[in-house]
Design a protein around this motif. Structure first.
Motif, short mmCIF file in Angstrom:
data_model
loop_
_atom_site.label_atom_id
_atom_site.label_comp_id
_atom_site.label_asym_id
_atom_site.label_seq_id
_atom_site.Cartn_x
_atom_site.Cartn_y
_atom_site.Cartn_z
N LEU A 192 54.28 48.88 28.01
CA LEU A 192 53.92 48.39 27.04
C LEU A 192 52.63 46.98 27.78
O LEU A 192 51.41 47.33 27.14
CB LEU A 192 54.57 47.11 25.86
CG LEU A 192 56.17 48.30 25.50
CD1 LEU A 192 56.25 47.19 24.14
CD2 LEU A 192 55.08 49.44 23.56
N ILE A 193 53.30 46.35 29.29
CA ILE A 193 52.39 45.98 29.49
C ILE A 193 50.97 46.97 30.21
O ILE A 193 49.96 46.39 30.02
CB ILE A 193 53.10 44.45 30.27
CG1 ILE A 193 53.62 44.09 29.86
CG2 ILE A 193 51.79 44.44 31.65
CD1 ILE A 193 54.59 43.93 31.10
N CYS A 194 51.32 47.40 30.65
CA CYS A 194 50.87 48.39 31.21
C CYS A 194 49.50 49.01 30.29
O CYS A 194 48.29 49.53 30.66
CB CYS A 194 51.20 49.68 31.96
SG CYS A 194 52.74 49.58 33.00
N LEU A 195 49.90 49.06 29.50
CA LEU A 195 49.58 49.97 27.67
C LEU A 195 48.50 49.19 27.37
O LEU A 195 47.36 49.70 27.43
CB LEU A 195 50.21 51.20 26.85
CG LEU A 195 50.66 52.11 27.33
CD1 LEU A 195 51.49 51.92 26.38
CD2 LEU A 195 49.23 52.79 27.25
N GLY A 196 48.60 48.16 27.79
CA GLY A 196 47.94 47.03 27.13
C GLY A 196 46.87 46.14 27.86
O GLY A 196 45.86 46.35 27.55
N ILE A 197 46.93 46.29 29.22
CA ILE A 197 45.91 45.78 30.33
C ILE A 197 45.04 47.62 30.07
O ILE A 197 44.11 47.37 30.81
CB ILE A 197 46.80 46.09 31.75
CG1 ILE A 197 47.40 44.48 31.96
CG2 ILE A 197 45.86 46.24 32.62
CD1 ILE A 197 48.48 44.75 33.11
N ALA A 198 45.69 48.88 30.01
CA ALA A 198 44.43 50.28 29.89
C ALA A 198 44.05 49.69 29.28
O ALA A 198 42.32 49.65 28.85
CB ALA A 198 45.52 51.11 30.32
N GLY A 199 43.91 48.98 27.56
CA GLY A 199 43.51 48.86 26.80
C GLY A 199 41.94 47.82 26.63
O GLY A 199 41.30 48.22 25.94
N THR A 200 42.57 46.93 27.53
CA THR A 200 41.61 46.15 27.94
C THR A 200 40.33 46.24 28.54
O THR A 200 39.50 46.05 27.92
CB THR A 200 42.23 44.55 27.99
OG1 THR A 200 43.00 44.56 29.20
CG2 THR A 200 43.26 44.32 27.24
#
Length: 304
Positions: free
Chosen positions: A145-153
């Protein structure tokens, strides 16, 4: 066990296995199909109306047969609570999420958070034992989830982060739903009828504020998505899941939900042309791995 009974049991197990596979295909592909719909003219409000209009009308006779005063046999307090968790609010966030973020994100973020909440809730509410396997699984999901959050930002399209946050809301709301069904010992199909019928309260608001006429898409597209939202996902998928889970047992049935993000991710590539970036692949991979680790349990040994 006689040969006839053994053959019958084997046939029953195979049918249950096939039913579980079909249910996972329905749930996993729904993210891709829903995103395809909103990318081609339909809105999240249109899909919501189809979802609860079709499912609610199909399940209304059973709901009324069990009693209007008792809210289909579950009680109005419980019924409204469950409808908030699995009805309009959750579905609105899900369908809004696929409007802004890739289908693969929805297929991984929602189920990932549901698994984390289910594990924590099982420990708090039912005294389940936390094992190293569960801890590793939760850690994998959270890292993903952290990886996807960083990718989203860092993505060029900032709306992806908003879509991901909608999927986070889906997981947070939906995660408590199976725990409450288990706590109150309710029949899954009975609860489904209650959720679908109560969610029909959204239809007047849709008719007043969001209805754009029946010419927003070809009639066969409207019928197709109505069947997918209302029949396949709300009625058939849960029915197959409930029957198959009882026949296969929790140890085997628990290994199937992690296939939902796999199906959603792989199907999104040819259907939507959504090829994930490196960081997105890492996040999706961590979530899928965490789900498999957390849900994998040994089957009980057969008695001697």
């Amino acid at each position: 066990m006689s040969e006839v009974n053994k053959s019958r049991e084997t046939r029953r197990w195979r049918l249950a296995f096939a039913g579980m596979v079909v249910a996972m295909l329905i749930f996993g592909s729904n993210f891709v199909i829903s995103r395809h719909a909103v990318l081609n003219g339909l809105t999240s409000h249109d899909l919501l109306a189809m979802r609860f209009g079709v499912a609610g009308l199909l399940l209304l006779p059973g709901f009324l047969a069990r009693g209007l005063t008792t809210c289909g046999g579950v009680g109005w307090g419980r019924g409204v609570t469950l409808a908030m968790m699995s009805g309009f609010p959750m579905s609105f966030l899900l369908l809004t999420g696929v409007t802004y973020a890739p289908a693969a994100h929805g297929a991984t973020i929602g189920p990932g958070l549901v698994t984390v909440i289910s594990i924590i809730g099982s420990v708090v509410m039912f005294g389940a034992v936390i094992t190293r396997q569960l801890v590793l699984g939760i850690a994998g999901v959270l890292l993903g989830l952290i990886c996807l959050g960083i990718a989203g930002t860092t993505h060029t399209n900032p709306s992806i982060l908003f879509g991901d946050l909608c999927f986070v809301g889906v997981g947070l709301i939906w995660g408590m739903y199976p725990l409450l069904v288990q706590l109150w010992r309710l029949d899954a199909l009975k609860v489904t009828s209650v959720v679908a019928v109560l969610s029909m309260a959204y239809l007047p608001f849709y008719a007043l504020f969001f209805f754009r006429g029946f010419d927003v898409a070809p009639w066969w597209v409207i019928v197709l998505h109505g069947l997918n939202q209302g029949v396949l996902n709300v009625v058939l998928g849960l029915w197959l899941w409930s029957l198959a889970a009882r026949a296969l047992g929790p140890a085997v049935a628990g290994r199937f939900p992690p296939t939902i993000p796999v199906i959603g991710t792989l199907l999104g590539i040819p259907v939507l042309g959504e090829i994930p970036t490196g960081l997105q692949v890492a996040g999706i991979g961590l979530i899928i791995s965490g789900l498999f680790i957390a849900s994998w349990r040994r089957s009980a040994r057969a008695p001697a």
